[in-house]
Motif scaffolding. Structure first.
Motif, mmCIF file in Angstrom:
data_model
loop_
_atom_site.group_PDB
_atom_site.id
_atom_site.type_symbol
_atom_site.label_atom_id
_atom_site.label_comp_id
_atom_site.label_asym_id
_atom_site.label_seq_id
_atom_site.Cartn_x
_atom_site.Cartn_y
_atom_site.Cartn_z
ATOM 1 N N ASP A 64 4.620 43.415 10.965
ATOM 2 C CA ASP A 64 4.192 43.312 9.571
ATOM 3 C C ASP A 64 5.000 42.253 8.838
ATOM 4 O OD1 ASP A 64 2.547 44.319 7.357
ATOM 5 O OD2 ASP A 64 4.475 44.928 6.513
ATOM 6 N N TRP A 65 6.308 42.192 9.119
ATOM 7 C CA TRP A 65 7.157 41.191 8.488
ATOM 8 C C TRP A 65 6.730 39.778 8.874
ATOM 9 C CZ3 TRP A 65 10.812 37.854 10.904
ATOM 10 C CH2 TRP A 65 11.616 37.134 10.002
ATOM 11 N N ARG A 66 6.418 39.582 10.150
ATOM 12 C CA ARG A 66 5.969 38.274 10.626
ATOM 13 C C ARG A 66 4.626 37.910 10.016
ATOM 14 N NH1 ARG A 66 7.274 38.707 17.133
ATOM 15 N NH2 ARG A 66 9.527 38.273 17.004
ATOM 16 N N TRP A 67 3.751 38.923 9.913
ATOM 17 C CA TRP A 67 2.426 38.685 9.341
ATOM 18 C C TRP A 67 2.547 38.222 7.893
ATOM 19 C CZ3 TRP A 67 -2.553 38.879 11.184
ATOM 20 C CH2 TRP A 67 -3.571 38.905 10.221
ATOM 21 N N ARG A 68 3.362 38.931 7.135
ATOM 22 C CA ARG A 68 3.493 38.602 5.716
ATOM 23 C C ARG A 68 4.107 37.218 5.499
ATOM 24 N NH1 ARG A 68 2.385 42.912 2.532
ATOM 25 N NH2 ARG A 68 2.328 44.948 3.540
ATOM 26 N N GLU A 88 -8.919 36.832 11.800
ATOM 27 C CA GLU A 88 -7.777 37.638 12.168
ATOM 28 C C GLU A 88 -7.760 38.904 11.314
ATOM 29 O OE1 GLU A 88 -3.965 35.883 12.953
ATOM 30 O OE2 GLU A 88 -4.798 33.880 12.648
ATOM 31 N N LEU A 89 -7.270 39.999 11.884
ATOM 32 C CA LEU A 89 -7.165 41.266 11.184
ATOM 33 C C LEU A 89 -5.711 41.589 10.930
ATOM 34 C CD1 LEU A 89 -9.654 43.450 13.247
ATOM 35 C CD2 LEU A 89 -10.136 42.021 11.256
ATOM 36 N N HIS A 90 -5.432 42.140 9.753
ATOM 37 C CA HIS A 90 -4.075 42.577 9.451
ATOM 38 C C HIS A 90 -3.705 43.715 10.405
ATOM 39 C CE1 HIS A 90 -0.754 44.501 7.363
ATOM 40 N NE2 HIS A 90 -0.595 43.389 6.685
ATOM 41 N N PRO A 91 -2.453 43.734 10.920
ATOM 42 C CA PRO A 91 -2.093 44.730 11.943
ATOM 43 C C PRO A 91 -2.207 46.169 11.505
ATOM 44 C CG PRO A 91 -0.151 43.570 11.108
ATOM 45 C CD PRO A 91 -1.349 42.835 10.615
ATOM 46 N N TYR A 92 -2.202 46.467 10.209
ATOM 47 C CA TYR A 92 -2.263 47.859 9.772
ATOM 48 C C TYR A 92 -3.684 48.381 9.682
ATOM 49 C CZ TYR A 92 2.704 48.213 8.694
ATOM 50 O OH TYR A 92 4.070 48.265 8.781
ATOM 51 N N PHE A 93 -4.696 47.491 9.873
ATOM 52 C CA PHE A 93 -6.072 47.959 9.790
ATOM 53 C C PHE A 93 -6.569 48.269 11.183
ATOM 54 C CE2 PHE A 93 -5.544 45.751 5.800
ATOM 55 C CZ PHE A 93 -6.099 46.658 4.916
ATOM 56 N N ALA A 94 -6.734 49.558 11.455
ATOM 57 C CA ALA A 94 -7.054 49.992 12.818
ATOM 58 C C ALA A 94 -8.552 50.186 13.038
ATOM 59 C CB ALA A 94 -6.333 51.299 13.140
#
Length: 425
Positions: A64-68, A88-94
């Motif tokens: 999440d830190w890298r994504w942001r 691309e999808l944000h990692p928290y969206f499952a």
């Protein structure tokens, strides 16, 4: 033989092979060094798996830190590059719905990109599909596992955790009675055979004749290994111990395959994160196992709990096993469950067969090159030659199992429902 995997998948499979071999060797060495405590090692095994939760939360925080860092707007859930056609999808969206992607959305000329924490990938047709092996899966496969969506999130790991607790205790108990190399050969062969049967029953995977032929050949190899091991047992007068060990191995293999197929279903069809699954399995198993260990441990006749405590109190060297084994179990567990996540339980059990070579060669090396021959395994004539032949037969079975994979993918595979159409593949 056609085997096409990405570099990441190969690294996971190789890690599973090497760490799994190390696990069997190290536990056998622990027994030979005086730490004859299969129930205690079972608890350490479950505790090590529970540590996987730290891996899960640590990796998600880092991702999440890298994504942001790479995003201009932290609230963006979907970033689309119109020039390159990248999604691309944000990692928290499952889930697909959470990412606001619907069946009617057009993704022409989309480049497949997936964030390390995600479980979906956009293919060249613009459809979203699950990671993991879809070989042999059909529409009926999706229907067969639809029931899992009614299982609460917290309860999903309970099913594989039960099998995990039982099969781990049986595995470490089997090593008391049977050499590490023979144990690994029999477990790997049996689990391959049983995992193909389980995949057909529980996931409704299509299994070709060539794969059934490979399974049959592997079975023949397992029988050769077991016959040679029993011949050796007759020679040294350990028939009873070997028989007990074989029974434990068979029971362990059945339970392990049920655990593997449950993990595959929940991870690939319900998007359950692999390291979280492993960690929750370990925590559930450790909690139940600790109660059984403290209240009923001595009644099983496998380990003298009081003697184990006394040995650990008096011998500082033995206490190092309490530190090293959970770490090894954690590393091995992560590779194992990741292998199931990126391929399948069936494929994972194919490649586990290659652990046996490492276990056997290492055990022989420890015996003949070490200074103390109470460690490792001795070469017996002619029984060891028969065991080597049995492993060779098992290897041929694995080759046959994979040989026609490319052709099977063209002829066996029916069109799969996509996530966007309502079925998780």
């Amino acid at each position: 033989m056609v085997v096409h995997y990405s570099a990441r998948t190969w690294s996971i499979l190789l890690g599973m092979i090497f760490t799994g071999a190390a696990r069997s060797i190290v536990v056998k060495l622990a027994y030979q060094s005086g730490f004859m405590a299969p129930l205690t090692i079972t608890l350490l095994y479950l505790f090590g798996q529970g540590l996987s939760l730290l891996v899960y939360f640590g990796s998600r925080t880092l991702q999440d830190w890298r994504w942001r860092r790479t995003q201009h707007d932290d609230t963006t859930t979907v970033a689309a590059n119109n020039t390159t056609g990248t999604v691309e999808l944000h990692p928290y969206f499952a889930t697909v719905d959470a990412a606001i992607i619907h069946p009617n959305d057009s993704f022409a000329d989309v480049t497949p990109v997936i964030h390390p924490a995600d479980s979906f990938v956009v293919d060249d047709t613009g459809k979203l599909s699950k990671l993991g092996s879809v070989h042999g899966l059909t529409h009926e496969s999706a229907e067969r596992v639809r029931w899992i969506h009614s299982v609460p999130f917290w309860a999903k790991p309970l099913i594989p955790a039960l099998f995990n607790l039982l099969n781990s205790a049986l595995r470490w108990a089997a090593l008391v009675y049977v050499d590490a190399s023979v144990t690994e050969m029999m477990i790997s062969g049996l689990e391959l055979v049983l995992s193909v049967v389980a995949a057909r029953i529980f996931r409704h995977r299509l299994v070709s004749k060539s794969r059934w032929a490979g399974v049959f050949i592997v079975t023949m190899g397992v029988l050769i290994v077991e016959w040679a091991d029993m011949e050796e047992a007759f020679e040294v007068g350990e028939v009873r111990d070997t028989t007990v060990g074989v029974i434990l191995i068979v029971l362990q293999s059945v339970l392990s395959v049920l655990q593997d197929i449950a993990e595959e279903i929940f991870m690939q069809a319900a998007d359950f994160p692999a390291t979280m699954m492993l960690g929750m399995e370990g925590c559930y198993g450790f909690a139940v196992g600790l109660v059984i260990y403290l209240s009923l441990g001595n009644r099983f006749g496998i380990e003298d709990i009081d003697a184990t405590r006394a040995a650990l109190t008096e011998n500082a060297t033995l206490r190092w096993w309490l530190v090293g084994l959970p770490v090894l179990f954690l590393i091995t567990g992560v590779f194992n469950i990741k292998a199931t996540e990126v391929t399948s339980a069936m494929t994972r059990n194919v490649w586990k067969n290659f652990r046996t070579t490492l276990v056997w060669v290492t055990a022989l090396g420890v015996f003949y090159l070490g200074n103390n021959q109470q460690y490792g395994e001795e070469w017996h004539v002619p029984e060891s030659f028969w065991i080597l032949l049995g492993f060779g037969v098992m290897f041929v079975g694995v080759v046959v199992y994979y040989f026609y994979k490319e052709q099977e993918q063209k002829t066996l595979q029916k069109p799969l429902l996509t996530v966007a159409e309502g079925a998780l593949v």
